[in-house]
Write a protein that holds these residues in place. Structure first.
Motif, PDB file in Angstrom:
ATOM      1  N   PHE A   1      36.273  44.041  29.166  1.00  0.00           N
ATOM      2  CA  PHE A   1      35.847  43.312  27.936  1.00  0.00           C
ATOM      3  C   PHE A   1      34.077  43.072  27.231  1.00  0.00           C
ATOM      4  O   PHE A   1      33.027  43.842  27.504  1.00  0.00           O
ATOM      5  N   GLU A   2      33.220  42.372  26.509  1.00  0.00           N
ATOM      6  CA  GLU A   2      32.144  42.568  25.904  1.00  0.00           C
ATOM      7  C   GLU A   2      31.484  41.203  26.229  1.00  0.00           C
ATOM      8  O   GLU A   2      31.515  40.327  25.873  1.00  0.00           O
ATOM      9  N   PRO A   3      30.395  41.496  28.239  1.00  0.00           N
ATOM     10  CA  PRO A   3      30.059  40.757  28.678  1.00  0.00           C
ATOM     11  C   PRO A   3      29.036  39.901  27.393  1.00  0.00           C
ATOM     12  O   PRO A   3      28.016  40.225  26.548  1.00  0.00           O
ATOM     13  N   GLU A   4      28.932  38.689  27.959  1.00  0.00           N
ATOM     14  CA  GLU A   4      27.650  37.440  27.625  1.00  0.00           C
ATOM     15  C   GLU A   4      26.374  37.412  28.344  1.00  0.00           C
ATOM     16  O   GLU A   4      25.018  36.985  27.736  1.00  0.00           O
TER      17      GLU A   4
ATOM     18  N   ILE B   1      20.584  47.210  33.125  1.00  0.00           N
ATOM     19  CA  ILE B   1      22.379  46.336  33.004  1.00  0.00           C
ATOM     20  C   ILE B   1      22.107  46.357  32.176  1.00  0.00           C
ATOM     21  O   ILE B   1      22.971  45.202  31.476  1.00  0.00           O
ATOM     22  N   THR B   2      21.632  44.838  32.050  1.00  0.00           N
ATOM     23  CA  THR B   2      22.236  44.176  31.757  1.00  0.00           C
ATOM     24  C   THR B   2      21.855  44.217  29.875  1.00  0.00           C
ATOM     25  O   THR B   2      22.130  44.249  28.641  1.00  0.00           O
ATOM     26  N   ASN B   3      20.774  45.041  29.664  1.00  0.00           N
ATOM     27  CA  ASN B   3      20.734  45.436  27.609  1.00  0.00           C
ATOM     28  C   ASN B   3      21.290  46.739  27.858  1.00  0.00           C
ATOM     29  O   ASN B   3      21.757  46.592  26.576  1.00  0.00           O
TER      30      ASN B   3
ATOM     31  N   ALA C   1      24.431  42.299  27.194  1.00  0.00           N
ATOM     32  CA  ALA C   1      24.009  40.879  27.447  1.00  0.00           C
ATOM     33  C   ALA C   1      23.748  39.985  26.652  1.00  0.00           C
ATOM     34  O   ALA C   1      22.384  40.387  27.006  1.00  0.00           O
ATOM     35  N   PRO C   2      23.309  39.333  25.998  1.00  0.00           N
ATOM     36  CA  PRO C   2      22.830  38.201  25.219  1.00  0.00           C
ATOM     37  C   PRO C   2      22.567  37.567  26.147  1.00  0.00           C
ATOM     38  O   PRO C   2      20.828  36.758  25.765  1.00  0.00           O
ATOM     39  N   TYR C   3      22.658  37.366  27.831  1.00  0.00           N
ATOM     40  CA  TYR C   3      22.191  36.113  28.619  1.00  0.00           C
ATOM     41  C   TYR C   3      21.848  37.003  29.730  1.00  0.00           C
ATOM     42  O   TYR C   3      23.076  37.589  29.893  1.00  0.00           O
TER      43      TYR C   3
ATOM     44  N   CYS D   1      17.968  33.579  31.136  1.00  0.00           N
ATOM     45  CA  CYS D   1      17.041  34.727  30.350  1.00  0.00           C
ATOM     46  C   CYS D   1      17.706  34.714  28.845  1.00  0.00           C
ATOM     47  O   CYS D   1      18.880  35.503  29.230  1.00  0.00           O
ATOM     48  N   SER D   2      17.061  34.534  27.900  1.00  0.00           N
ATOM     49  CA  SER D   2      17.687  35.309  26.358  1.00  0.00           C
ATOM     50  C   SER D   2      17.373  36.403  26.264  1.00  0.00           C
ATOM     51  O   SER D   2      16.117  35.999  25.896  1.00  0.00           O
TER      52      SER D   2
END
Length: 270
Positions: A177-180, A202-204, A209-211, A268-269
């Motif tokens: 799935f695409e994590p938010e 990892i986040t970007n 993920a946007p958050y 974080c946004s």
């Protein structure tokens, strides 16, 4: 009037006004969400021990060494469930409730939880009625015991997964799935000087993920909830500098009546 009568009256009122939101709120108020954790820790773990407290304060199982001077606690990538059970005390709930507040406020439904343990934030979201069919969650940790407990607890939920995995191994933490949102549960300090690099990678890059939600203990602690002979590595001041690399950085300090109970929790946004 009984709770059931009050629920019925409110339900009928909500149906007449065709207000689904009011009806759902009424349902949650009068029909409690059942507890889904049938596991008795005393039987799930054959050598289970009660939570340790010092002067009534939830405390990890650390004791002053015989030698004089300061003692540095090593960062373990594999630990016993009971080593961190002070974080499961009622006093520690604000740490995870604020994370759940962020998730609900932003309407986040697809989550990666790094350093999840057994998923305490998931418990809160479940009891708030937030885990719906469109909810997706994958939590991972390097330690087998909390993951085994989590897997047994959430076995009937096809949209919830727990893995024993390593944050440095991308292959082991990929999802379909695409994590938010990526939750970083006091795990970035394990990355040493590379914590910001790991966070952004990892986040970007991996999850896009946007958050992100970051939880870390603070260097400055209430002396009643700490010990002067102990050295614990902290990165809270460095994490605050993440604001330079994200679109928005909302940071709060939480005070809990537990060992090392002063924590920063940041949304974080990206």
């Amino acid at each position: 009037m009984t709770s059931f009568q009050a629920y019925t009256d409110a339900l009928l009122s909500g149906m007449k006004s065709d207000c689904y939101g009011d009806w759902l709120a009424t349902f949650r108020e009068y029909i409690p969400v059942p507890d889904i954790r049938p596991q008795d820790l005393t039987t799930f773990f054959s050598d289970h021990k009660p939570m340790e407290r010092q002067a009534g304060v939830p405390w990890p199982r650390i004791h002053q060494p015989d030698h004089t001077g300061r003692y540095e606690v090593p960062l373990k990538t594999e630990y016993r469930f009971r080593s961190m059970d002070y974080l499961d005390s009622p006093e520690a709930l604000p740490i995870f409730e604020l994370q759940a507040d962020f998730i609900e406020r932003e309407g986040i439904k697809r989550i990666i939880d790094c350093g999840s343990r057994h998923g305490p934030v998931l418990d809160i979201l479940y009891h708030r009625g937030y885990i719906t069919p469109d909810f997706q969650y994958m939590g991972f940790d390097t330690s087998p015991e909390p993951i085994a407990l989590a897997q047994a607890t959430w076995a009937e939920f096809s949209n919830i997964e727990f893995r024993q995995a390593d944050m440095w191994d991308h292959a082991s933490i990929r999802v379909e799935f695409e994590p938010e949102c990526v939750i970083w549960s006091a795990i970035l300090l394990y990355a040493g000087d590379r914590h910001q690099e790991l966070f952004l990678d990892i986040t970007n890059n991996l999850y896009q993920a946007p958050y992100a939600i970051i939880q870390e203990p603070c260097e400055s602690q209430n002396p009643d909830y700490f010990v002067p002979w102990l050295d614990l590595h902290t990165i809270d001041s460095e994490v605050r500098e993440y604001r330079k690399h994200v679109t928005n950085f909302e940071c709060h300090t939480v005070e809990c009546d537990i060992f090392q109970g002063r924590r920063i929790i940041a949304l974080c946004s990206m």
